[in-house]
Design an enzyme around this catalytic site. Structure first.
Site, PDB file in Angstrom:
ATOM      1  N   CYS A   1      70.031 -17.767  28.477  1.00  0.00           N
ATOM      2  CA  CYS A   1      70.806 -17.569  27.252  1.00  0.00           C
ATOM      3  C   CYS A   1      72.261 -17.390  27.665  1.00  0.00           C
ATOM      4  CB  CYS A   1      70.299 -16.384  26.428  1.00  0.00           C
ATOM      5  SG  CYS A   1      70.487 -14.781  27.224  1.00  0.00           S
TER       6      CYS A   1
ATOM      7  N   HIS B   1      74.031  -7.068  23.138  1.00  0.00           N
ATOM      8  CA  HIS B   1      74.384  -6.969  24.559  1.00  0.00           C
ATOM      9  C   HIS B   1      75.648  -7.783  24.772  1.00  0.00           C
ATOM     10  CE1 HIS B   1      71.661 -10.367  23.899  1.00  0.00           C
ATOM     11  NE2 HIS B   1      72.339 -11.011  24.839  1.00  0.00           N
TER      12      HIS B   1
END
Length: 623
Positions: A387, A545
């Site tokens: 990702c 995050h």
């Protein structure tokens, strides 16, 4: 469950629109500042006049800046392919008009990217093998030609009509003696880069005539007043955050001291409601000029505070400065209210967000069919789940895949990483469909699988079944990583009142910062990550995050958990559990693996979102 009213939905749509405009402008603010500095330094009335270097000014504002905006807008919609076509289409607008076409770039860039995307989708799977490159190149060239010609033919008359409308409006207010209300036309006209048409076409001739009779004229102050723009930039400096806050001081210097008003126009284009602020500031400034009898003896050029002061008549400086101060103050106050209402414009600068939960299940079916029928998996040794940051959704996906392979007794190495960390050892890559093209550019020789959701998919079980047939193994997969428990009970907060998404993300980051897991700058990176691609993973859960560049701000692995029993609105999705993540290596995989299982259990999420027992939450994530 928290319901989203029509009013809230409309507000969210407006915020998305504002963020999209911001995404086209903010990456190019540095170019605007470079142009502003060159202009302020080298034009004939600049700080260091230089005839040769001043020739840079025109091409930069007429060609470079609109093309950058058009490219960025197209890229936001459809990657580099959309960006190139957006720049080509913007060229038609530029050549078809005689003013800087920033608005044209904002229109043609995204439009070109969207049409290119739709064309590619329509021919997907229909192009004969070996003709892909030919079709890609010629389709972009033909579509670019059509859009460029349409922009060239269609935009010129529209711009001319707008210019005439604004000019007539200003002249009507002047003739009626309603000078403060002329700002209703003057300020929006400036943002559309019609400032020269209004100033030199309408106001300057009136000012010259009045100055010949009275020795000064208020008309020289109507468009050149730097106060409204100063108020906008000050408000961004005080109330905004991130890149916008950091760029505002430089823009203030160029605008207020250098007299280059165009530098603040992009800041309003990012949030069009701020037109109200400059109109209010302009009108209040003109009103002050009227009641104090302010005026200038000639047109100030450029429109800096120094030029205005130099053009003030003897004994007439105080009224001029009073109008500037009043207009800046009013613009600042109105901007402060609007910026606070809009909230999250700081890091909405690069991409339009879509929630992964809204993806169609049909894409999953296509992916699974492709795995079963087409792919040769016999030589796969390493699978990378990737990702953007490499420590959130991809880590959870990798945990699920490891579990599926382990149960199938298949010994294949599985790693999770960011897109930028992919290397040639990764011969099989799984990533989000929005990131697959980027992953292909990093490791073009690998097998790439696109998924629409890292968690809610059966892709891992289907892969495990295929590998079990192709690579049977009696050995258990080995795990060399040391297990680390980064979650402490003091990192868990329960019973929190509902608040905005950004506030929730920042709370999760603050816990990590106070616990010594991250540097303070990591909190901004968490907000930026969600603005670029939603961290909502489904079933009332989000895992904010940091972006991949923020990994250097992580001191050690840490997890924070925030419970919002009434929910937090994550762009239309209600989130009850916000799990903040800062991961070093694979130390946080165990907790993410547990979270992946929890997210699939609606009853478990319901219990976790309502419990008043911190120990219960802690055990669910660590056992």
């Amino acid at each position: 469950m928290k319901t989203i009213t029509n009013e809230n939905a409309n507000a969210q749509n407006l915020q998305k629109f504002g963020r999209f405009l911001s995404g086209m402008v903010m990456p190019n603010i540095g170019a605007f500042i470079a142009w502003g500095l060159i202009t302020a330094l080298f034009i004939p009335t600049g700080w260091l006049p230089n005839e040769n270097l001043a020739t840079l000014v025109g091409p930069m504002i007429v060609y470079l800046l609109p093309l950058l905006i058009g490219y960025t807008g197209g890229k936001m919609v459809y990657g580099t392919r959309g960006g190139v076509l957006g720049a080509v289409a913007t060229m038609g607008v530029i050549v078809g008009t005689s003013i800087p076409m920033f608005i044209g770039g904002m229109i043609m860039g995204p439009l070109a990217g969207y049409l290119m995307k739709k064309f590619d989708e329509s021919v997907d799977g229909k192009v004969p093998t070996g003709f892909e490159m030919l079709v890609n190149n010629f389709s972009a060239g033909i579509l670019g030609t059509i859009l460029t010609l349409l922009a060239y033919v269609g935009i010129g008359p529209v711009v001319e009509g707008i210019s005439n409308t604004f000019g007539a409006g200003v002249e009507a207010f002047v003739n009626a003696g309603l000078l403060p209300l002329a700002s209703i036309f003057i300020e929006p006209a400036k943002i559309l880069f019609l400032n020269n048409a209004i100033n030199h076409g309408v106001l300057s001739p009136l000012g010259i005539e009045q100055a010949a009779e009275t020795g000064k004229s208020i008309f020289f102050l109507l468009e050149t007043n730097p106060g409204p723009g100063l108020g906008i930039l000050l408000a961004y400096w005080v109330f905004s955050k991130g890149m916008i806050k950091q760029s505002a001081p430089g823009a203030i210097i160029i605008h207020f001291l250098g007299g280059i008003h165009e530098i603040y126009f992009p800041y309003i284009l990012m949030q069009p409601s701020l037109l109200l602020a400059v109109i209010a500031g302009g009108a209040s400034g003109v009103f002050t000029f009227v009641i104090t009898g302010a005026g200038l003896v000639a047109v100030p050029s450029p429109g800096s505070i120094f030029a205005l002061s130099a053009m003030a008549p003897r004994g007439g400086l105080i009224p001029v400065l009073a109008g500037v101060v009043v207009s800046a103050g009013v613009s600042f106050l109105v901007s402060a209210v609007l910026i606070n209402k809009k909230g999250e414009q700081e890091d909405a600068l690069t991409k339009a967000k879509e929630n992964v939960s809204q993806m169609k299940n049909s894409s999953k079916t296509q992916i699974i069919n492709k795995i079963e029928e087409d792919l040769d998996l016999s030589q796969v040794k390493t699978i990378a789940v990737a990702c953007d940051a490499g420590m959130g959704s991809s880590a959870m996906g990798a945990s699920k895949l490891k579990a599926a392979l382990k149960e199938a007794k298949v010994n294949i190495k599985v790693i999770n990483c960011s897109i930028d960390q992919l290397d040639n050892q990764s011969d099989f890559v799984i990533t989000h469909e929005k990131l697959t093209k980027r992953a292909q550019s990093v490791v073009p020789g690998a097998i790439h699988i696109s998924i629409s959701d890292f968690i809610n998919t059966d892709i891992y079980d289907r892969l495990a079944e295929r590998f079990a047939v192709l690579q049977p193994s009696s050995e258990e997969p080995t795990e060399s990583e040391d297990v680390y428990q980064p979650l402490k009970k003091q990192n868990i907060r329960i019973g929190l009142p509902s608040r905005s998404k950004e506030e929730a993300i920042r709370m999760a980051g603050q816990i990590l910062f106070e616990g010594g897991y991250v540097e303070e700058g990591y909190i901004d990176a968490m907000v930026q990550r969600d603005s670029e691609l939603s961290t909502y993973i489904g079933n009332g859960t989000a895992i904010p995050h940091g972006v991949s560049d923020a990994k250097k701000k992580i001191i050690k692995t840490g997890i924070s958990i925030l419970q919002f029993p009434e929910g937090v609105d994550f762009s239309g999705n209600t989130v009850y559990l916000v799990v903040g993540i800062a991961g070093v290596g694979n130390e946080h995989l165990m907790i993410l693996s547990n979270l992946a299982e929890i997210v699939e259990d609606e009853e478990k999420i319901k219990q976790l979102s309502q419990t008043t027992d911190i120990d219960y939450i802690y055990k669910q994530f660590t056992n």
